[in-house]
Design an enzyme around this catalytic site. Structure first.
Site, PDB file in Angstrom:
ATOM      1  CB  SER A   1      -9.575   0.652   0.028  1.00 24.70           C
ATOM      2  OG  SER A   1      -8.861   0.721  -1.164  1.00 24.70           O
TER       3      SER A   1
ATOM      4  CG  ASP B   1      -2.281   0.555   0.947  1.00 19.45           C
ATOM      5  OD1 ASP B   1      -2.331   1.769   0.757  1.00 19.45           O
ATOM      6  OD2 ASP B   1      -3.285  -0.188   0.898  1.00 19.45           O
TER       7      ASP B   1
ATOM      8  CG  HIS C   1      -5.362   3.706   0.619  1.00 19.69           C
ATOM      9  ND1 HIS C   1      -4.814   2.457   0.406  1.00 19.69           N
ATOM     10  CD2 HIS C   1      -6.650   3.623   0.224  1.00 19.69           C
ATOM     11  CE1 HIS C   1      -5.753   1.661  -0.105  1.00 19.69           C
ATOM     12  NE2 HIS C   1      -6.870   2.341  -0.224  1.00 19.69           N
TER      13      HIS C   1
END
Ligand SMILES: *[C@@H]1O[C@H](CO)[C@@H](O)[C@H](O)[C@H]1NC(C)=O
Ligand SMILES: *[C@@H]1O[C@H](CO)[C@@H](O)[C@H](O)[C@H]1NC(C)=O
Ligand SMILES: *[C@@H]1O[C@H](CO)[C@@H](O)[C@H](O)[C@H]1NC(C)=O
Ligand SMILES: *[C@@H]1O[C@H](CO)[C@@H](O)[C@H](O)[C@H]1NC(C)=O
Ligand SMILES: *[C@@H]1O[C@H](CO)[C@@H](O)[C@H](O)[C@H]1NC(C)=O
Length: 771
Positions: A544, A138, A213
């Site tokens: 996600s 990620d 994220h």
């Protein structure tokens, strides 16, 4: 190189790849390729593989990554298509695969899932997952967040081989008993975007998360418990990951514009060599390779799975369009997004007294009324906004702006622009992408999101009234256990599986709407550079966010049942999922099992399913055979030599997957679709045990299960029993002019007496012609 130019280069090259005649004209365009080699064929003059690889490449090319654990080979940058092709023809080179770009697919959830101690047996028997390591590919991590504290955790699992990359901006001392690995992969990205001055250790190339994220998803799966977590007063309480004691290993492969698959594959390789138990991939490609042997990520994840690593990935946010699902290789568990029993209600009170209910996390104080208390504010409509350019010359100073988003715009950016133009607040309808769904977004201007009916009322009000006004206010955080949730989010990507329709995708749903998670300190929760807010937690939605819920539960199951293979863990998750009472936000387009897979994650049952559909190397090879993959393609994917395919049809209908999926067209053509399956008993009871089939047939279809009762004699954990399921059309309602694109049913094996375990699989018939 600018992103736009980069992407057009990719498009041109793939075009050229199929239409060789044009090669001469654009031969200067260069990109990265991933070469798989057969190490046994290394010509003897070369002392090392590096020497061999260098000898294969033209001098202008550069080596980007060596691959030597999941497969042998290398990634090389700055090659033209024709140069790559000639490297591909060299002795010992097995395949030349294109590099491509992936992107991140964008708490109360653990207690909604029933994982709160002490009632949870799964949390107790798995010790919160402390024996398991989850690897995240990620955007990195913000290690100072309390979710990543190692306090109270025991020593690392002995087999763990990972490490932390020291860097400017990321000090190794940040690693602890929670954050057990932190590595960065960027050579492929730098090559694709023409960045030349990269030095490992520079702040910009460190593992530190400058996006948010990666920090968010890691905390969802494995964050330590944090008291008093909240987002500006919303969702306050104890935030904790699904597997609060599981270890986190971060493999940063996603940078400003996304993640190059050459770096992602290098990250996956490193994670598997380091010893992760679970890989969590909340990223996806917009247009993945047409076939698994052309996709380096499919190859790498296959080999990771065969090594015992459970791979979960986000299904994508392209719903409710049919066939929008991504991350579909059969060995990856693709996770769709559903709601939880918590939301952030907000109200738009129109000047004529009508209340519209929506959602908001940007009205900072509960019961806060815009402007002075109860003061109505004028409302103006900006209509449909498909681009920032649509806002030029709007005069909205002092207004609440009502607008409808359209296409792939950044709603956060549009709202920020409206604020810059003088709007005091906005009311947004998410348009065709999310008509029934309302997700709360971290807007920089007070914003209420409304659904289609509310939007229609506001439209009508604005058209009929001369000086329209409204008051907007938040009602804080609402939790309503046992009511209204879960619902499949309308943005959650849908099946059928575009490549292999016989394999159900997404596999299951997990929480993915308005999820609280830890946030980076580098950028505000809106992701905009102008956003100066610095909360420790933020709220986000997307598959996600649903993927790491499954990663966390897989880590718990792995800790509680260390002997289970990835296929068995997935079977346990799917067959124990909650299936009843799940509705679909995209009502008119309701996807049923094509939206929710086997159902909604129900962790507490997952460690004790009774029976599992096991899946191993041979099963996957037989499936590929059934799909008519050539021996060469199967060799590229599996690395195995001398594959011989048997009866191809058995491969398709006998693939031991915990779901039964057929197209109406196939069933009609064959008269009857017959699925072969086998079940393995995994409960530790020593006595013999009967299981009885309970069938709910899809409307218009007859289902025969043979035998209808299965006897497990208690001879041990490895005991397997086979059965078949035949599906026949008895009445196609389309003959009466009714259109449908799926019909759903189920097969449930019910334990007789004993614990009454249930092992449920969906039965799905989809129609290609009516999709
Ligand atoms: C890393 O942290 C340690 C302990 O806090 C400190 O002594 C060391 O100087 C730091 N190293 C770098 C490169 O910042
Ligand atoms: C809004 O932007 C889109 C995309 O740039 C454009 O096609 C459309 O014409 C614009 N509409 C208006 C009303 O300006
Ligand atoms: C915006 O206003 C300027 C100046 O008044 C004008 O030249 C321009 O054409 C307008 N743009 C649009 C999109 O209406
Ligand atoms: C307010 O206006 C809307 C739109 O015209 C209408 O649907 C609604 O019934 C009105 N409310 C009242 C109380 O008249
Ligand atoms: C595989 O090839 C056979 C023979 O050409 C064909 O009948 C069958 O439909 C193919 N299967 C698939 C899944 O494409």
């Amino acid at each position: 190189m600018q992103p736009a130019r980069f992407l057009s280069t990719v498009a041109i090259l793939s075009f050229v790849f199929f239409f060789g005649l044009l090669v001469a004209e654009v031969e200067e365009e260069k990109k990265t390729f991933i070469f798989l080699v057969d190490p046994k064929q290394k010509p003897s003059p070369f002392v090392s593989h590096s020497h061999w690889y260098s000898s294969l490449l033209p001098t202008s090319a550069t080596l980007v990554h060596h691959h030597h654990s999941l497969f042998s080979g290398f990634s090389a940058a700055r090659l033209t298509v024709s140069q790559a092709r000639s490297v591909g023809r060299c002795q010992g080179v097995v395949a030349a695969l294109d590099d491509y770009l992936l992107r991140p697919h964008t708490t109360r959830s653990p207690s909604f899932l029933g994982l709160d101690l002490p009632a949870s047996r799964l949390s107790a028997t798995s010790y919160g997952g402390s024996a398991a390591v989850i690897g995240f590919v990620d955007t990195g991590i913000w290690p100072e967040r309390p979710s990543f504290s190692g306090r109270g955790l025991g020593p690392l699992p002995r087999r763990w081989q990972g490490r932390c990359d020291q860097g400017n901006g990321f000090n190794c001392s940040k690693c602890n008993r929670k954050l057990v690995g932190a590595r960065a992969f960027f050579a492929g990205y730098a090559a694709a975007f023409g960045i030349t001055n990269t030095r490992r250790g520079d702040a910009v190339w460190s593992v530190r998360d400058h996006d948010g994220h990666g920090t968010h998803v890691a905390s969802i799966a494995a964050g330590a418990p944090v008291d008093g977590a909240n987002f500006y007063g919303f969702a306050s309480g104890i935030a904790r990951g699904v597997a609060p004691r599981a270890r986190i290993a971060v493999y940063k492969a996603c940078w400003d514009e996304g993640c190059m698959v050459s770096d992602v594959v290098a990250a996956v390789e490193a994670a598997v060599s380091d010893g992760v138990d679970v890989l969590s991939l909340s990223i996806g490609a917009t247009s993945p390779a047409p076939s698994y042997e052309l996709d380096p990520l499919a190859v790498a994840t296959f080999r990771a799975t065969i090594r015992g690593v459970f791979v979960s990935a986000s299904a994508g946010n392209g719903g409710p369009t049919p066939q929008s699902v991504g991350n579909i290789p059969p060995w990856i568990t693709a996770v769709g997004a559903g709601t939880i029993d918590r939301d952030f209600p907000a109200v738009v009170l129109l000047g004529n007294g009508t209340r519209i209910h929506g959602t908001s996390i940007s009205l900072r104080h509960h019961k806060y009324l815009l402007g002075r208390r109860h003061q109505a504010t004028p409302v103006v409509s900006a209509g449909i906004v498909a681009a920032l350019a649509n806002l030029t010359n709007l005069s909205v100073v002092g207004f609440i702006v009502f607008w409808k988003s359209s296409g792939h715009v950044s709603r956060i950016e549009i709202a920020a622009e409206l604020k810059r133009l003088g709007a005091v607040a906005t009311i947004v309808f998410h348009g065709e992408f999310d008509p029934g769904g309302i997700v709360a977004e971290a807007h920089v201007v007070p914003t209420v999101t409304v659904e289609s009916q509310g939007a229609a009322t506001i439209d009508a009000y604005l058209k009929t009234v001369k000086n329209p006004t409204a008051v907007i206010y938040s009602q804080g955080t609402a939790v309503h256990p046992g009511f209204g949730a879960p619902v499949a989010a309308s943005f959650s990507a849908r099946g059928p599986n575009p490549a292999v329709p016989w394999v159900l995708k997404p596999d299951l749903l997990a929480p993915g709407v308005d999820i609280l998670g830890a946030w980076t300190g580098s950028v505000g929760p809106s992701g905009l550079r102008s956003d100066a807010r610095q909360p420790k937690f933020s709220v986000a939605s997307g598959t996600s966010m649903s993927c790491p819920h499954v990663s966390g539960v897989a880590a718990l199951v792995r800790s509680a049942r260390p002997g289970w293979s990835p296929g068995e863990i997935r079977s346990a998750l799917m067959t124990t999922a909650m299936d009843a009472g799940i509705s679909d936000e995209a009502v008119e387009n309701g996807g049923g099992p094509l939206a929710m897979g086997a159902g909604y994650l129900f962790p507490e049952r997952a460690a004790d399913p009774g029976l599992v559909y096991d899946l191993g190397y041979e099963d996957y090879v037989e499936l590929l055979c059934g799909l008519n993959y050539s021996a060469r393609a199967i060799h590229i994917i599996t690395g195995g030599a001398g594959v011989r395919c048997g009866d191809a049809r058995a491969g398709l209908w006998g693939f031991n997957y915990p779901a039964f999926v057929a197209s109406a067209e196939d069933v009609t053509l064959m008269g009857e679709a017959v699925f072969q399956r086998r079940l393995r008993r995994v409960d530790v009871g020593k006595k013999g045990q009967w299981y009885r089939a309970e069938v709910a047939s899809p409307e218009g279809y007859a289902v025969e299960v043979e035998p209808r009762r299965l006897w497990f004699d208690g001879s041990g954990e490895g005991e397997r029993v086979e059965f078949s399921l035949a599906l026949r059309c008895i009445e196609d309602s389309r003959n009466n002019g009714r259109r449908w694109w799926w019909k759903g049913g189920s097969l449930t094996w019910r334990e007789e007496g004993g614990k009454k375990r249930r092992v449920r699989s969906p039965i799905v018939v989809f129609s290609i012609s009516d999709m």
